[in-house]
Write a protein that holds these residues in place. Structure first.
Motif, PDB file in Angstrom:
ATOM      1  N   GLU A 141       0.834  -1.202   0.000  1.00 40.36           N
ATOM      2  CA  GLU A 141       0.000   0.000   0.000  1.00 40.36           C
ATOM      3  C   GLU A 141       0.866   1.249   0.000  1.00 40.36           C
ATOM      4  O   GLU A 141       0.614   2.200  -0.749  1.00 40.36           O
ATOM      5  N   ALA A 142       1.897   1.258   0.836  1.00 35.05           N
ATOM      6  CA  ALA A 142       2.762   2.424   0.940  1.00 35.05           C
ATOM      7  C   ALA A 142       3.533   2.666  -0.353  1.00 35.05           C
ATOM      8  O   ALA A 142       3.715   3.808  -0.781  1.00 35.05           O
ATOM      9  N   ALA A 143       3.985   1.579  -0.988  1.00 36.17           N
ATOM     10  CA  ALA A 143       4.794   1.700  -2.200  1.00 36.17           C
ATOM     11  C   ALA A 143       4.031   2.282  -3.372  1.00 36.17           C
ATOM     12  O   ALA A 143       4.635   2.760  -4.335  1.00 36.17           O
ATOM     13  N   LYS A 144       2.712   2.272  -3.297  1.00 38.03           N
ATOM     14  CA  LYS A 144       1.902   2.851  -4.371  1.00 38.03           C
ATOM     15  C   LYS A 144       1.785   4.366  -4.259  1.00 38.03           C
ATOM     16  O   LYS A 144       1.302   5.021  -5.183  1.00 38.03           O
ATOM     17  N   MET A 145       2.246   4.921  -3.129  1.00 38.56           N
ATOM     18  CA  MET A 145       2.209   6.365  -2.929  1.00 38.56           C
ATOM     19  C   MET A 145       3.588   6.967  -3.202  1.00 38.56           C
ATOM     20  O   MET A 145       4.610   6.291  -3.066  1.00 38.56           O
ATOM     21  N   SER A 146       3.617   8.229  -3.566  1.00 39.53           N
ATOM     22  CA  SER A 146       4.896   8.906  -3.745  1.00 39.53           C
ATOM     23  C   SER A 146       5.545   9.091  -2.379  1.00 39.53           C
ATOM     24  O   SER A 146       4.858   9.162  -1.355  1.00 39.53           O
ATOM     25  N   PRO A 147       6.888   9.181  -2.322  1.00 39.72           N
ATOM     26  CA  PRO A 147       7.564   9.400  -1.042  1.00 39.72           C
ATOM     27  C   PRO A 147       7.067  10.654  -0.321  1.00 39.72           C
ATOM     28  O   PRO A 147       6.887  10.637   0.904  1.00 39.72           O
ATOM     29  N   ASP A 148       6.844  11.743  -1.061  1.00 37.58           N
ATOM     30  CA  ASP A 148       6.351  12.977  -0.436  1.00 37.58           C
ATOM     31  C   ASP A 148       4.957  12.781   0.160  1.00 37.58           C
ATOM     32  O   ASP A 148       4.628  13.345   1.206  1.00 37.58           O
ATOM     33  N   LYS A 149       4.136  11.974  -0.499  1.00 40.58           N
ATOM     34  CA  LYS A 149       2.793  11.692   0.019  1.00 40.58           C
ATOM     35  C   LYS A 149       2.889  10.899   1.320  1.00 40.58           C
ATOM     36  O   LYS A 149       2.119  11.149   2.264  1.00 40.58           O
ATOM     37  N   VAL A 150       3.815   9.956   1.370  1.00 45.19           N
ATOM     38  CA  VAL A 150       4.026   9.181   2.588  1.00 45.19           C
ATOM     39  C   VAL A 150       4.395  10.111   3.741  1.00 45.19           C
ATOM     40  O   VAL A 150       3.835  10.026   4.838  1.00 45.19           O
TER      41      VAL A 150
END
Length: 242
Positions: free
Chosen positions: A205-214
């Motif tokens: 789930e986390a890997a589908k988001m951009s690093p900045d979004k995380v």
């Protein structure tokens, strides 16, 4: 060479493996404490063994969060509650970076400290700005946490057969220097064992988001962990008993 790596190299100057608590007879004399925090304004976002990213690392912008300011302000607050004066110490990062570049260019250093130029600069600036002691908070590494990037960030590990869970953590060190004697009075290290939380989000789930979004999604957790790190540093060095 990245800025985060530069700061990690600075940590080699400012830390050693062993913890050191300030002697109780010296604690009362500690006052006019300068505070410096040199954590990066980017968080590491690292995935290990996930199905989408395998052993990949990214950088997330955390400058709006002002992690260094959060740590410095927390230390100020605690020192104030102990009736001790404290102040910010301003450093010229260009000089710091130049000093690190010079240190890395030196060959065959068997005696002495290749980072002594930087050390001297930090202590001189602290003295000029009215500090009798200076607290330096910085990224560090720890043999017990080889997968965690120095400083702070996010780590998602997916062992074989498991989904993994995104973790927010801090891995920092700190020293209290006596400006006059140029000696370390106390030191402490904060590890992910002490300062980390599981987000409940799987690695996929986390890997589908951009690093900045995380980073944006968990900014409150980062802020809370930054403050907790500062508190544990003060406890670990023996400055605070809370």
């Amino acid at each position: 060479m990245t800025k985060m790596l530069h700061l990690t190299l600075l940590s080699l100057l400012l830390t050693s493996c062993a913890a050191k608590t300030i002697d109780s007879s010296k604690l009362q004399k500690v006052d006019n404490v300068g505070i410096v925090s040199v954590l990066d304004d980017q968080a590491s976002v690292k995935y290990s063994g996930t199905t989408i990213f395998t052993n990949k690392e990214f950088a997330a912008n955390t400058s709006p969060l002002s992690v260094n300011k959060l740590i410095v302000d927390e230390i100020h607050s605690e020192l104030s509650s102990l009736q001790k004066k404290s102040l910010n110490v301003t450093l010229d990062m260009k000089k710091i970076n130049e000093g690190k570049k010079e240190a890395l260019s030196l060959k065959n250093i068997y005696l002495g400290n290749r980072y002594q130029t930087i050390q001297q600069y930090v202590l001189e600036e602290a003295a000029k700005q009215g500090a009798e002691y200076v607290f330096v908070v910085h990224p560090t590494i720890h043999d017990g946490f080889p997968m965690h990037k120095s400083g702070y960030g996010f780590l998602c590990q997916s062992p074989l057969g498991r989904k993994g869970d995104l973790e927010v953590y801090f891995l920092v060190g700190a020293e209290l220097w006596n400006v006059k004697t140029k000696e370390i009075e106390a030191r402490a290290t904060v590890t992910p064992e002490q300062v980390a939380i599981k987000t409940g989000k799987t690695c996929e789930e986390a890997a589908k988001m951009s690093p900045d979004k995380v980073a944006a999604l968990y900014k409150e957790q980062l802020a809370n962990l930054a403050k907790k790190s500062a508190d544990l540093i003060l406890i670990g060095t023996g400055i605070s008993k809370k």
